[in-house]
Design a protein around this motif. Structure first.
Motif, PDB file in Angstrom:
ATOM      1  N   ILE A   8       0.858  -1.183   0.000  1.00  0.00           N
ATOM      2  CA  ILE A   8       0.000   0.000   0.000  1.00  0.00           C
ATOM      3  C   ILE A   8       0.895   1.233   0.000  1.00  0.00           C
ATOM      4  O   ILE A   8       1.769   1.358   0.853  1.00  0.00           O
ATOM      5  CB  ILE A   8      -0.903   0.017   1.257  1.00  0.00           C
ATOM      6  CG1 ILE A   8      -1.788  -1.223   1.294  1.00  0.00           C
ATOM      7  CG2 ILE A   8      -1.763   1.269   1.278  1.00  0.00           C
ATOM      8  CD1 ILE A   8      -2.562  -1.368   2.606  1.00  0.00           C
ATOM      9  N   GLU A  12      -2.348   5.779  -0.567  1.00  0.00           N
ATOM     10  CA  GLU A  12      -3.387   4.775  -0.343  1.00  0.00           C
ATOM     11  C   GLU A  12      -3.601   4.541   1.154  1.00  0.00           C
ATOM     12  O   GLU A  12      -4.710   4.298   1.609  1.00  0.00           O
ATOM     13  CB  GLU A  12      -3.017   3.463  -1.047  1.00  0.00           C
ATOM     14  CG  GLU A  12      -3.024   3.572  -2.552  1.00  0.00           C
ATOM     15  CD  GLU A  12      -2.342   2.393  -3.240  1.00  0.00           C
ATOM     16  OE1 GLU A  12      -2.538   2.273  -4.455  1.00  0.00           O
ATOM     17  OE2 GLU A  12      -1.596   1.637  -2.582  1.00  0.00           O
ATOM     18  N   TRP A  13      -2.506   4.629   1.902  1.00  0.00           N
ATOM     19  CA  TRP A  13      -2.584   4.445   3.356  1.00  0.00           C
ATOM     20  C   TRP A  13      -3.515   5.487   3.970  1.00  0.00           C
ATOM     21  O   TRP A  13      -4.280   5.184   4.882  1.00  0.00           O
ATOM     22  CB  TRP A  13      -1.171   4.543   3.960  1.00  0.00           C
ATOM     23  CG  TRP A  13      -1.084   4.026   5.357  1.00  0.00           C
ATOM     24  CD1 TRP A  13      -1.194   4.752   6.498  1.00  0.00           C
ATOM     25  CD2 TRP A  13      -0.898   2.672   5.770  1.00  0.00           C
ATOM     26  NE1 TRP A  13      -1.074   3.932   7.593  1.00  0.00           N
ATOM     27  CE2 TRP A  13      -0.886   2.659   7.179  1.00  0.00           C
ATOM     28  CE3 TRP A  13      -0.721   1.472   5.078  1.00  0.00           C
ATOM     29  CZ2 TRP A  13      -0.720   1.481   7.915  1.00  0.00           C
ATOM     30  CZ3 TRP A  13      -0.551   0.306   5.817  1.00  0.00           C
ATOM     31  CH2 TRP A  13      -0.549   0.316   7.213  1.00  0.00           C
ATOM     32  N   MET A  16      -7.000   4.421   3.470  1.00  0.00           N
ATOM     33  CA  MET A  16      -7.320   3.313   4.375  1.00  0.00           C
ATOM     34  C   MET A  16      -7.648   3.829   5.770  1.00  0.00           C
ATOM     35  O   MET A  16      -8.561   3.322   6.424  1.00  0.00           O
ATOM     36  CB  MET A  16      -6.157   2.317   4.436  1.00  0.00           C
ATOM     37  CG  MET A  16      -5.918   1.541   3.150  1.00  0.00           C
ATOM     38  SD  MET A  16      -7.350   0.610   2.594  1.00  0.00           S
ATOM     39  CE  MET A  16      -7.461  -0.661   3.853  1.00  0.00           C
ATOM     40  N   ARG A  51      -7.664   1.907  -7.134  1.00  0.00           N
ATOM     41  CA  ARG A  51      -6.432   1.113  -7.007  1.00  0.00           C
ATOM     42  C   ARG A  51      -6.516   0.142  -5.821  1.00  0.00           C
ATOM     43  O   ARG A  51      -6.143  -1.023  -5.938  1.00  0.00           O
ATOM     44  CB  ARG A  51      -5.235   2.045  -6.779  1.00  0.00           C
ATOM     45  CG  ARG A  51      -4.372   2.187  -7.994  1.00  0.00           C
ATOM     46  CD  ARG A  51      -3.065   2.801  -7.611  1.00  0.00           C
ATOM     47  NE  ARG A  51      -3.029   4.153  -8.107  1.00  0.00           N
ATOM     48  CZ  ARG A  51      -2.230   5.095  -7.665  1.00  0.00           C
ATOM     49  NH1 ARG A  51      -1.384   4.861  -6.689  1.00  0.00           N
ATOM     50  NH2 ARG A  51      -2.254   6.276  -8.187  1.00  0.00           N
ATOM     51  N   LEU A  52      -7.011   0.629  -4.690  1.00  0.00           N
ATOM     52  CA  LEU A  52      -7.130  -0.227  -3.503  1.00  0.00           C
ATOM     53  C   LEU A  52      -8.122  -1.359  -3.738  1.00  0.00           C
ATOM     54  O   LEU A  52      -7.935  -2.470  -3.255  1.00  0.00           O
ATOM     55  CB  LEU A  52      -7.550   0.623  -2.293  1.00  0.00           C
ATOM     56  CG  LEU A  52      -6.456   1.526  -1.729  1.00  0.00           C
ATOM     57  CD1 LEU A  52      -7.055   2.586  -0.804  1.00  0.00           C
ATOM     58  CD2 LEU A  52      -5.402   0.703  -0.999  1.00  0.00           C
ATOM     59  N   LYS A  55      -6.386  -3.910  -5.907  1.00  0.00           N
ATOM     60  CA  LYS A  55      -5.405  -4.653  -5.102  1.00  0.00           C
ATOM     61  C   LYS A  55      -6.072  -5.597  -4.111  1.00  0.00           C
ATOM     62  O   LYS A  55      -5.407  -6.356  -3.444  1.00  0.00           O
ATOM     63  CB  LYS A  55      -4.518  -3.668  -4.311  1.00  0.00           C
ATOM     64  CG  LYS A  55      -3.532  -2.910  -5.142  1.00  0.00           C
ATOM     65  CD  LYS A  55      -2.701  -1.999  -4.235  1.00  0.00           C
ATOM     66  CE  LYS A  55      -1.627  -1.289  -4.994  1.00  0.00           C
ATOM     67  NZ  LYS A  55      -0.790  -0.446  -4.097  1.00  0.00           N
ATOM     68  N   VAL A  57      -7.573  -4.745  -1.370  1.00  0.00           N
ATOM     69  CA  VAL A  57      -7.374  -4.286  -0.005  1.00  0.00           C
ATOM     70  C   VAL A  57      -8.674  -3.651   0.485  1.00  0.00           C
ATOM     71  O   VAL A  57      -8.965  -3.643   1.662  1.00  0.00           O
ATOM     72  CB  VAL A  57      -6.206  -3.280   0.072  1.00  0.00           C
ATOM     73  CG1 VAL A  57      -6.015  -2.758   1.473  1.00  0.00           C
ATOM     74  CG2 VAL A  57      -4.921  -3.922  -0.430  1.00  0.00           C
ATOM     75  N   VAL A  58      -9.445  -3.148  -0.465  1.00  0.00           N
ATOM     76  CA  VAL A  58     -10.742  -2.530  -0.179  1.00  0.00           C
ATOM     77  C   VAL A  58     -11.818  -3.301  -0.946  1.00  0.00           C
ATOM     78  O   VAL A  58     -11.629  -3.651  -2.114  1.00  0.00           O
ATOM     79  CB  VAL A  58     -10.737  -1.039  -0.609  1.00  0.00           C
ATOM     80  CG1 VAL A  58     -12.136  -0.460  -0.619  1.00  0.00           C
ATOM     81  CG2 VAL A  58      -9.837  -0.232   0.322  1.00  0.00           C
ATOM     82  N   PRO A  71     -12.744  -1.662   4.226  1.00  0.00           N
ATOM     83  CA  PRO A  71     -11.435  -2.329   4.214  1.00  0.00           C
ATOM     84  C   PRO A  71     -11.592  -3.844   4.318  1.00  0.00           C
ATOM     85  O   PRO A  71     -12.464  -4.338   5.040  1.00  0.00           O
ATOM     86  CB  PRO A  71     -10.733  -1.759   5.449  1.00  0.00           C
ATOM     87  CG  PRO A  71     -11.802  -1.222   6.312  1.00  0.00           C
ATOM     88  CD  PRO A  71     -12.985  -0.905   5.450  1.00  0.00           C
ATOM     89  N   CYS A  78      -2.441  -4.577   8.360  1.00  0.00           N
ATOM     90  CA  CYS A  78      -1.678  -3.745   7.429  1.00  0.00           C
ATOM     91  C   CYS A  78      -0.406  -3.205   8.080  1.00  0.00           C
ATOM     92  O   CYS A  78       0.649  -3.174   7.452  1.00  0.00           O
ATOM     93  CB  CYS A  78      -2.537  -2.601   6.897  1.00  0.00           C
ATOM     94  SG  CYS A  78      -3.809  -3.180   5.766  1.00  0.00           S
TER      95      CYS A  78
END
Length: 127
Positions: A8, A12-13, A16, A51-52, A55, A57-58, A71, A78
Motif C-alpha cells: 500500500i 493509499e494508506w 485506508m 487502485r485499492l 489490489k 485491499v478494499v 477495508p 496492514c
C-alpha cells in the motif's frame, strides 16, 4: 483472504485510515473526509479508491444504487505487513538491528524504558 497483503502506497494508506475509522463509506464520503485533511482532488481520491479495490485491499458493496467501500484487512494486519516489509527491505529481515538502532537514537523516558524492559522480561519468560 490471502496471507500476503498487497503493498500500500503512502497515499493509499491515507485512504485506508479514513475507511478504518468509519466503514462502509461511499466514494463521496471518503472524498469529503479526505478533503478535510488534504488538498487532493476528488478524481485523485477516486483513483486511489479504485487502485485499492483492484489490489483487493478494499471491498465494494455493489448491492445498492450507490457503491460503498470497506477495508478487507484490519489496520493491525496492514501495520504488521508494512513493518515486516520495512524490516526486510532495510534490515535484511532481521529485527534486532532495527530495534537497537531505534533504542540508541531515540530519547526515551524512564516510563518508556520501563515498559520496554517489562516487554522484554515477559518475552524472556515465554521462551
Amino acid at each position: 483472504m490471502s496471507n500476503r497483503l498487497p503493498s500500500i502506497s503512502e497515499s493509499e494508506w491515507e485512504i485506508m485510515k479514513v475507511l478504518w475509522e468509519n466503514s462502509p463509506q461511499t466514494a463521496n464520503q471518503v472524498i469529503q473526509a479526505m478533503q478535510e485533511q488534504t488538498d487532493w482532488k476528488p478524481k485523485t481520491i477516486r483513483t486511489l479508491l479504485d487502485r485499492l479495490t483492484k489490489k483487493q485491499v478494499v471491498g465494494v458493496n455493489k448491492d445498492q444504487k450507490v457503491y460503498t467501500f470497506f477495508p478487507l484487512y484490519s489496520e493491525d494486519e496492514c501495520k504488521r505487513a508494512e513493518a515486516q516489509s520495512f524490516i526486510k527491505r532495510i534490515y535484511g529481515g532481521t529485527f534486532k538491528p532495527m530495534l537497537v538502532q531505534f533504542i540508541e537514537e531515540e530519547s526515551l523516558s524512564k516510563e518508556e524504558l520501563d515498559e520496554l524492559r517489562s516487554i522484554l522480561e515477559r518475552k524472556r519468560k515465554e521462551k
